[in-house]
Structure formats: C-alpha cells, structure tokens
Write a protein that holds these residues in place. Sequence first.
Motif, short mmCIF file in Angstrom:
data_model
loop_
_atom_site.label_atom_id
_atom_site.label_comp_id
_atom_site.label_asym_id
_atom_site.label_seq_id
_atom_site.Cartn_x
_atom_site.Cartn_y
_atom_site.Cartn_z
N ALA A 2 5.03 3.63 -7.68
CA ALA A 2 4.33 3.24 -6.46
C ALA A 2 3.37 4.35 -6.03
O ALA A 2 3.67 5.54 -6.17
CB ALA A 2 5.33 2.97 -5.35
N LYS A 23 -2.49 -5.01 -0.38
CA LYS A 23 -1.10 -5.48 -0.31
C LYS A 23 -0.97 -6.91 -0.83
O LYS A 23 -0.06 -7.22 -1.60
CB LYS A 23 -0.59 -5.40 1.13
N GLY A 26 -0.83 -7.51 -4.49
CA GLY A 26 0.37 -7.10 -5.23
C GLY A 26 0.27 -5.74 -5.87
O GLY A 26 0.97 -5.47 -6.86
N MET A 27 -0.57 -4.88 -5.31
CA MET A 27 -0.72 -3.55 -5.91
C MET A 27 0.55 -2.71 -5.70
O MET A 27 1.23 -2.86 -4.68
CB MET A 27 -1.92 -2.82 -5.28
N PRO A 28 0.87 -1.85 -6.67
CA PRO A 28 2.07 -1.03 -6.56
C PRO A 28 1.87 0.12 -5.57
O PRO A 28 1.61 1.27 -5.96
CB PRO A 28 2.26 -0.51 -7.99
N ASP A 30 3.13 2.51 -2.35
CA ASP A 30 4.25 3.02 -1.57
C ASP A 30 3.84 3.16 -0.11
O ASP A 30 4.54 2.70 0.78
CB ASP A 30 4.68 4.38 -2.14
#
Lengths: 124, 152
Positions: A2, A23, A26-28, A30
């Motif tokens: 992330a 968001k 679906g991006m990784p 954190d």
Amino acid sequence: MALNVLVVDDSLMMRRMVCRALKSGGMPIDDIAQAANGKEAQDSILEGRTFDLVCLDLNMPVMGGLDLLRWLRTTEPHQTLPVIVVSSEGNVDRIEEVKSLNAAMIRKPFTPEQLVRAFLEAVA
Amino acid sequence: MSPFSSVNVAETLERTAAEVLELMCFAMVDESSGEERPALEAEARVAFRGPTTGELRIRAYGDVIGELAEGMVADDELAQAECLDAWGEVGNVLCGGVLPVLHPDGIYDLAAPAVATEASETQLTAVGACEIEVDGGVVSVELFVAGVEKTP
C-alpha cells in the motif's frame, strides 16, 4: 504494497476529486495526505513524512507546482519520487519542462481512468 | 481588433465549457433554449496575463453550483463554501483550456479564481460569449480582454 500519496492543489474540491478518483479506481493506497500549495507540501516532506507518489497542481499561490517539482528533483532523496502533474496548464514550454523533470502530466479536466492509468504507470 | 480574432471565440468557449462540465462534474449539458435566465447564483472570474491581458467570467443562474459540485466529488452534503470553491475551479480549468486553443503560442499566467454570489462589473471588452443549459439552470461564459477597441 500500500502506498502513501500526497495530493497538492489549492482547491479543496479538486483535492477531494483526485482522492476520490484514486480510491474508486481501486489503487493500493494506505494514506492520502493533502497540501494546499507547494510550500505546505515541501514543509510536510521536510518534516520527514514519506510519500510514494505526489499528485501536483501547477498554478497555486505561495509556491507553485513547478517550483516544488524543481526542488524535489534537486533534493536528496526525492529526485526519483514519482510525480503526476494534474493541471489545466496548456503552455507547451511549461509542459515540456514538467516532462524534462521526469514527471507525468494529465490535463484538467481529467477522467478517473486517466488518473488511474497515470498512477499505475508512475508507480510501476 | 481582438487578439483572438482568428478563431471563433464563442464556439471555442461553448465547446470547452461543455467538455469541462461533462468531465469534471458529470453534468448533462445542452444548448441554450434562449429562455429568460433564472436569478444569478454565483460567478467566478479568472484573470490572465500574457501576450494579452483579460479575464474569463462564468456565471451560474438558477440552482447550478451545488449540482455541479456534487458531481465532482459524489457528495450531496456540501457546504456553500465548498460549492463556491468548486465553481472557482471550474472557471480555472475552463480558462486554462480555452487560452491554448485561442492562442496556441501564448504563455499565460492565470490568477486564482475570484468567486462571488453577486454580479461584478468590468471595464474590459467582451470578445466572445456563450450560454449553455445544465441541470438546475444556465451557465454563461464570457471572455474579456483589455486594450481592444469596441467595434461600432
């Protein structure tokens, strides 16, 4: 893994729009931090916060995006920090400088798909 | 004579405004019906400097900016200040999109958008305008420049 992202834009709504696009794509991610101009972003970096990617507007008060990008590219250890410039800038000379400073660029208005594609290419 | 006289300014404004509103705000846009405008809701002015000095002004009539701001961030509980910020950013993006089309070789600096809920006056000369319909009302776009003599 992330990633920690910094979104720099003087418009709160544009920052929210960028965050939403990342968001919903679906991006990784954190954490997404925000700054309202280049100086706020620079201060955040100098305080020791680490980022894996910066989404950067160009035309901002106090310190513009191009100034922040030039600083990043001449300051250890940020020379290779992935940067996506998200701007309405249309001038060819400025766009060329952005590219010469090893940053990706997408024009406003952008689609979420364009931002996600640039994100994936930048962190690849 | 307008420095942008080699292109159709009104057509460029309308095309770019439609693109910005559709992409940024997911708005449904349509040609103006020519009916009387509702009351002014907000305006945003973006001054620019470069080979030509001027200003782009967008005005929302009716109940427009909340709908557009909601489209930007998918949030229907926005404060008035957030809606006005969104309106200013629409003006900023629109101005940044119009100038390179009108003057491809020009280097322009854009000021931060000035947003208000009342109509402002300008001493600059209008060189093009358009009006389009969106959900909730009407959006007008006008481009002004300095130092251009008005044609009789």
